[in-house]
Design a protein around this motif. Structure first.
Motif, mmCIF file in Angstrom:
data_model
loop_
_atom_site.group_PDB
_atom_site.id
_atom_site.type_symbol
_atom_site.label_atom_id
_atom_site.label_comp_id
_atom_site.label_asym_id
_atom_site.label_seq_id
_atom_site.Cartn_x
_atom_site.Cartn_y
_atom_site.Cartn_z
ATOM 1 N N VAL A 219 0.929 -1.290 0.101
ATOM 2 C CA VAL A 219 0.093 -0.215 0.134
ATOM 3 C C VAL A 219 0.961 1.291 -0.077
ATOM 4 O O VAL A 219 1.877 1.357 0.642
ATOM 5 N N ASP A 220 0.441 2.061 -0.762
ATOM 6 C CA ASP A 220 1.191 3.356 -1.061
ATOM 7 C C ASP A 220 0.684 4.167 0.196
ATOM 8 O O ASP A 220 -0.216 4.797 0.048
ATOM 9 N N ASP A 226 -7.397 6.509 1.905
ATOM 10 C CA ASP A 226 -7.679 5.624 0.921
ATOM 11 C C ASP A 226 -6.920 4.287 0.773
ATOM 12 O O ASP A 226 -7.345 3.225 0.559
ATOM 13 N N ALA A 227 -5.605 4.508 1.507
ATOM 14 C CA ALA A 227 -4.983 3.132 1.706
ATOM 15 C C ALA A 227 -5.383 2.078 2.709
ATOM 16 O O ALA A 227 -5.502 0.998 2.375
ATOM 17 N N VAL A 228 -6.449 2.513 3.401
ATOM 18 C CA VAL A 228 -7.009 1.824 4.406
ATOM 19 C C VAL A 228 -8.466 1.109 3.646
ATOM 20 O O VAL A 228 -8.742 0.108 3.940
ATOM 21 N N ASN A 229 -9.039 1.970 2.780
ATOM 22 C CA ASN A 229 -10.105 1.282 2.060
ATOM 23 C C ASN A 229 -9.617 0.288 1.037
ATOM 24 O O ASN A 229 -10.186 -0.597 0.990
ATOM 25 N N VAL A 230 -8.480 0.322 0.574
ATOM 26 C CA VAL A 230 -7.943 -0.478 -0.369
ATOM 27 C C VAL A 230 -7.571 -1.842 0.401
ATOM 28 O O VAL A 230 -7.923 -2.917 -0.073
ATOM 29 N N ALA A 231 -7.087 -1.754 1.507
ATOM 30 C CA ALA A 231 -6.531 -2.943 2.537
ATOM 31 C C ALA A 231 -7.919 -3.421 2.895
ATOM 32 O O ALA A 231 -7.802 -4.730 2.789
ATOM 33 N N GLU A 232 -9.016 -2.862 3.317
ATOM 34 C CA GLU A 232 -10.236 -3.446 3.440
ATOM 35 C C GLU A 232 -10.864 -4.358 2.449
ATOM 36 O O GLU A 232 -10.993 -5.516 2.483
ATOM 37 N N THR A 233 -10.829 -3.659 1.168
ATOM 38 C CA THR A 233 -11.375 -4.568 -0.108
ATOM 39 C C THR A 233 -10.463 -5.870 -0.330
ATOM 40 O O THR A 233 -10.953 -6.976 -0.526
ATOM 41 N N SER A 259 -3.725 3.554 10.979
ATOM 42 C CA SER A 259 -5.279 3.103 10.937
ATOM 43 C C SER A 259 -5.301 1.713 10.439
ATOM 44 O O SER A 259 -6.115 1.048 10.991
ATOM 45 N N VAL A 260 -4.261 1.241 9.275
ATOM 46 C CA VAL A 260 -4.712 0.102 8.823
ATOM 47 C C VAL A 260 -4.685 -1.045 9.661
ATOM 48 O O VAL A 260 -5.522 -1.995 9.532
ATOM 49 N N CYS A 266 -5.176 -6.426 10.064
ATOM 50 C CA CYS A 266 -3.781 -7.091 9.307
ATOM 51 C C CYS A 266 -2.821 -6.133 9.778
ATOM 52 O O CYS A 266 -2.524 -4.811 9.977
ATOM 53 N N PRO A 267 -1.524 -6.940 10.411
ATOM 54 C CA PRO A 267 -0.211 -6.283 10.978
ATOM 55 C C PRO A 267 0.467 -5.644 9.660
ATOM 56 O O PRO A 267 0.462 -6.175 8.437
ATOM 57 N N ILE A 268 0.880 -4.461 9.922
ATOM 58 C CA ILE A 268 1.951 -3.938 9.053
ATOM 59 C C ILE A 268 3.239 -4.673 9.359
ATOM 60 O O ILE A 268 4.001 -4.645 10.603
ATOM 61 N N LYS A 269 3.835 -5.405 8.407
ATOM 62 C CA LYS A 269 5.044 -6.190 8.465
ATOM 63 C C LYS A 269 6.174 -5.325 8.265
ATOM 64 O O LYS A 269 7.438 -5.809 8.752
#
Length: 459
Positions: A219-220, A226-233, A259-260, A266-269
């Motif tokens: 994710v950029d 919007d990055a959170v919305n993309v991650a949700e989808t 937020s993500v 989902c963890p940020i790795k």
């Protein structure tokens, strides 16, 4: 990245620390300011609401309000709650007990999947793994070629079948990895400019064939909320195991990073922090929060130094310091090792208390290149014995390095100051000098020396 958020939070907490005793009204006012700061940083409003509620619940308790240092107690609570919100601790890459471990990278076009696939391969290679990159993006022009170029750069092989079906490419890459001793397979999938059924269908087919141990969404971070919305989808369709945030070094408000995890679970790795192939960091929530709150990040700084500095050269330098034999070549070695750690401003920001002091200071990383150019324009004798550099030589060095005679003179002066510093250091305990206590030649007690100087480097 978190500059604006950090400034606002630190200003709020400074006011709290200045109060001898806190009232519930003080806490409420501080939390209002924290809420505004987080929302302005593009943090999801539901995440902000939950975070503030948890902080207030703890911050208005008797333990805090009656504490001798209530302001510091509140900061401690904010720190703990933000760390918990961002995942608590690092999330490690899943490693299969039966190789190869399959990592599938997904995301929208332009997020940085191809580049971060290569960065991840480079990181794993340094850890002793034998990764294989797989080119499954057959749609974007030159995507396969880009991955091959990056693979050559980091010396990691790339599996490709040209314009074949991506599902077939992914499946056959596992057979290739098994036959050629690759313990990790990193699949670079295709993206789209926006999410559509065709994209998701292809990704689901690849997932069914390779059964990945990790599905990482790239994710950029610059896209903000919007990055959170993309991650949700993506998470709803593919059951993501983690996120890689790219461009975390960019000019962004940072809300996605905060937020993500809370929104998607989902963890940020990993976090991409630059363009170079080694500019990928494991994401540590506690260290990130520490940076945001202006507490520095000493652990990451130490790790960067350990990776950048050569033990053998460090021992050689220590010996030269003892003998007071520092040359301009040694000066250049130290510059190059510092450059490996990243930009000087990013390194200094990891030191507690330094970031705020440097807020209005312009740090020119090009100074490294200028110093390097001047030293490389010198002869072997000039590097070893700078005292021989008179006016005519200064002019020649300035012409050769694209600098001025004054710049050359400044460098030589800094070198002489460093030599003087080394002479002082050679008299310190542990550097060949006298111990901190004990008797000197006259029978008097020897005192430990202090360093009466600042580092004379030009950067």
């Amino acid at each position: 990245m978190f500059e604006g958020l950090s400034e606002k939070l630190q200003a709020t907490f400074k006011r709290l620390k200045g109060k001898g005793k806190l009232t519930e009204a003080d806490v409420n006012e501080a939390m209002r300011e924290v809420r505004v700061a987080l929302l302005e940083a593009d943090v999801n409003f539901k995440v902000v609401k939950d975070l503030i509620a948890k902080i207030k619940e703890r911050a208005v308790g008797q333990e805090v309000l009656e504490s001798l240092t209530p302001g510091q107690h509140v900061i401690k609570i904010v720190n703990e709650e933000m760390v918990a919100m961002m995942g608590g601790s690092e999330s490690k890459l899943a490693i299969s007990s039966k190789p190869p471990t399959v990592v599938m990278l997904v995301g929208l076009q332009g997020a940085g999947k191809t580049t971060h696939g290569a960065k991840l391969a480079n990181m794993l290679k340094k850890q002793g793994k034998h990764p294989l990159l797989v080119a499954c993006d057959i749609y974007r022009p030159a995507a396969i070629k880009q991955l091959q170029v990056l693979g050559e750069q980091i010396k990691v092989p790339v599996f490709s079948l040209g314009q074949e079906n991506p599902v077939k490419i992914a499946g056959e890459s596992l057979d290739y990895a098994g036959k050629n001793g690759h313990d990790t397979v990193i699949i670079d999938t295709a993206g789209r400019l926006h999410i559509n059924e065709e994209l998701m269908g292809e990704l689901e087919d690849i997932k069914a064939v390779v059964q990945p141990h990790e599905i990482l969404l790239v994710v950029d971070a610059m896209t903000g909320q919007d990055a959170v919305n993309v991650a949700e989808t993506f998470n709803s369709k593919l059951a993501l195991s983690g996120v890689i945030l790219s461009k975390l070094d960019g000019d962004t408000r940072g809300g996605a990073a905060i937020s993500v995890r809370s929104v998607t679970g989902c963890p940020i790795k990993y976090a991409g922090v630059g363009e170079k192939m080694d500019a990928l960091e494991v994401f540590y929530p506690d260290r990130m929060v520490s940076r945001i709150l202006g507490m520095g990040d000493v652990l990451t700084l130490i790790e960067k130094a350990q990776n950048a500095f050569d033990d053998k050269k460090a021992k050689e330098l220590e010996e030269k310091i003892r003998k007071q034999e520092l040359t301009l070549d040694d000066f250049l070695d130290q510059i190059n090792q510092l450059r490996k750690m990243g930009s000087l401003s990013s390194v200094l920001e990891m030191i507690p208390g330094i970031g705020k002091q440097l807020k209005d200071v312009q740090i020119d990383d090009k100074e490294f290149a200028r110093v390097e150019a001047m030293i490389q324009s010198m002869t072997v004798e000039e590097r070893t014995r700078p005292a021989v550099i008179k006016d005519s030589r200064k002019k020649r060095i300035a012409r050769g390095s694209g600098t001025s005679v004054q710049d050359v003179g400044k460098l030589i002066k800094q070198y002489e100051q460093t030599k003087k510093m080394m002479k002082q250091m050679s008299g310190l305990p542990g550097m060949g000098g006298p111990p901190k206590s004990g008797k000197n030649k006259k029978g008097k007690k020897a005192a430990g020396k202090k360093l009466p100087f600042k580092l004379p480097f030009p950067f």
